[in-house]
Design an enzyme around this catalytic site. Sequence first.
Site, PDB file in Angstrom:
ATOM      1  N   ALA A  76      -3.515   7.741  -5.073  1.00 46.36           N
ATOM      2  CA  ALA A  76      -2.156   7.209  -5.172  1.00 46.36           C
ATOM      3  C   ALA A  76      -2.310   5.718  -5.510  1.00 46.36           C
ATOM      4  O   ALA A  76      -2.412   4.875  -4.618  1.00 46.36           O
ATOM      5  CB  ALA A  76      -1.414   7.418  -3.869  1.00 46.36           C
ATOM      6  N   GLY A  80       0.830  -1.214   0.000  1.00 44.62           N
ATOM      7  CA  GLY A  80       0.000   0.000   0.000  1.00 44.62           C
ATOM      8  C   GLY A  80       0.853   1.247   0.000  1.00 44.62           C
ATOM      9  O   GLY A  80       2.039   1.209  -0.314  1.00 44.62           O
ATOM     10  N   ASN A  81       0.257   2.382   0.314  1.00 42.53           N
ATOM     11  CA  ASN A  81       1.029   3.618   0.458  1.00 42.53           C
ATOM     12  C   ASN A  81       0.343   4.501   1.501  1.00 42.53           C
ATOM     13  O   ASN A  81      -0.675   4.113   2.076  1.00 42.53           O
ATOM     14  CB  ASN A  81       1.184   4.334  -0.893  1.00 42.53           C
ATOM     15  CG  ASN A  81      -0.147   4.716  -1.489  1.00 42.53           C
ATOM     16  OD1 ASN A  81      -0.859   5.537  -0.944  1.00 42.53           O
ATOM     17  ND2 ASN A  81      -0.501   4.073  -2.601  1.00 42.53           N
ATOM     18  N   HIS A  82       0.888   5.697   1.726  1.00 43.81           N
ATOM     19  CA  HIS A  82       0.442   6.510   2.864  1.00 43.81           C
ATOM     20  C   HIS A  82      -0.728   7.439   2.569  1.00 43.81           C
ATOM     21  O   HIS A  82      -1.094   8.241   3.422  1.00 43.81           O
ATOM     22  CB  HIS A  82       1.615   7.363   3.367  1.00 43.81           C
ATOM     23  CG  HIS A  82       2.773   6.553   3.832  1.00 43.81           C
ATOM     24  ND1 HIS A  82       2.706   5.737   4.937  1.00 43.81           N
ATOM     25  CD2 HIS A  82       4.020   6.401   3.320  1.00 43.81           C
ATOM     26  CE1 HIS A  82       3.862   5.135   5.106  1.00 43.81           C
ATOM     27  NE2 HIS A  82       4.679   5.511   4.134  1.00 43.81           N
ATOM     28  N   SER A  83      -1.320   7.367   1.393  1.00 40.89           N
ATOM     29  CA  SER A  83      -2.386   8.331   1.081  1.00 40.89           C
ATOM     30  C   SER A  83      -3.545   8.196   2.068  1.00 40.89           C
ATOM     31  O   SER A  83      -4.049   7.099   2.326  1.00 40.89           O
ATOM     32  CB  SER A  83      -2.889   8.109  -0.351  1.00 40.89           C
ATOM     33  OG  SER A  83      -4.001   8.928  -0.591  1.00 40.89           O
TER      34      SER A  83
END
Length: 410
Positions: free
Chosen positions: A288, A220-223
């Site tokens: 993102a 995943g990512n931090h969005s």
Amino acid sequence: MLQGKHIVLGITGSIAAYKACTLARLLIKAGAEVQIVITPAGKEFITPITLSALTSRPVVSEFFSGRDGTWNSHVDLGQWADVMLIAPATAASIAKMAHGVADNMLITTYLSMKAPVIVAPAMDLDMYAHPTTQNNLQQLRSYGNIIIEPTAGELASHLVGKGRMEEPENIVRQLEDFFRTQENGTETSGHAVSEDLKGRRILITAGPTHEKIDPVRFIGNHSSGKMGFALAEECARRGASVELICGPVDRVCQHPGIRRTDVVSAAEMHAAATELFPQCDAGILCAAVADFTVAECADEKIKRGKDGMTLTLVPTKDIAAALGSAKKSHQRLVGFALETTDEAANARRKLESKRLDFIVLNSLRDEGTGFCHDTNKISIITADDCTDFPLKSKSEVAVDIIDRLCAIFD
Ligand code: PMT
């Protein structure tokens, strides 16, 4: 916020009609005057006696009063109301509203209504998902009606949870927001409310995507979704119907003009976006999205071993590029670029390759910018121009972006 407001509450023939009692009670408790108009089918589910006892007003159902034969004036109701709320609204009533089939008192009242109309659909999932119902709902949106749908869908599927009528407490909350927006005339950002997106439908992607590795892990990512949700609220405040497609985020939409579709993976976001974009006037791609997903998601939890392990990744579908190549001449497409080096050059490359009308550049090198912050610092880049903006709150940044979008519509 609802004190003294005149609300026409339309009830149609759905099992969810029982929720209309709670709804009427909550509206009255909040200080509103409620006049109920019910369809013949609605009366099969709930009696007018119960409803008139709750509202202290006779329930309107027939064109002529059964008691003394006087005419029930739908025109008068249309002028009396500050808002008409139709909850629950069945597929049949939505179809009649969309096509002007004025064969009962509720539909004639709807057609005479001078006040804004808010609709809370209620039906089973298959009926809701059918293209006929979706087209009819879209027709109502194009008339400026606001469609309230449950916002708490599961993350797994973009249709789970849809079709069920929104809970009365949430409908009341959204109604309060609606009147607050109308009465304030200004927003938290201090900008005047304009209606420059009225009648337009805008698709927005927001948040991260999660690419499953096994049943317990993902890439995943931090969005956080903050930027995308701010854009959705700003578009809805300006009168647009918003299709917000969001990855897994812990956020709630405020404005009833936002229809939310929850997705998890890049593939799900791609499927939802390509399905909805043809009916939209513009797309703003703020999500993102993962650029890679795992080639094969393991069915069972991958066990820890002594050796390292290698995951094979394959590229995801590029949503922006897909919408860019499908874009018609009346549609506009806005992308984002999140960069760490060669910011402007990389953003310009994306602008061209994805056929965007403009791209919003944010750099992770700028303080207070990008993921999770309440602020952002952007540059808006077109083929031959670049405008830099100072650090602002994400809702103010959304105002700048939507001002630019409005300026490029024909
Ligand atoms: O959500 P917040 O915490 O508020 O943070 C906001 C944000 C930093 C996520 C947002 O401002 C932002 O920059 N979003 C885009 C992030 C990104 O993925 O940028 P990119 O340069 O990798 O992608 C370029 C564009 O292509 C983006 O519009 C992206 O949505 C789109 N894209 C990317 C990959 C893919 N498979 N499909 C896409 O549509």
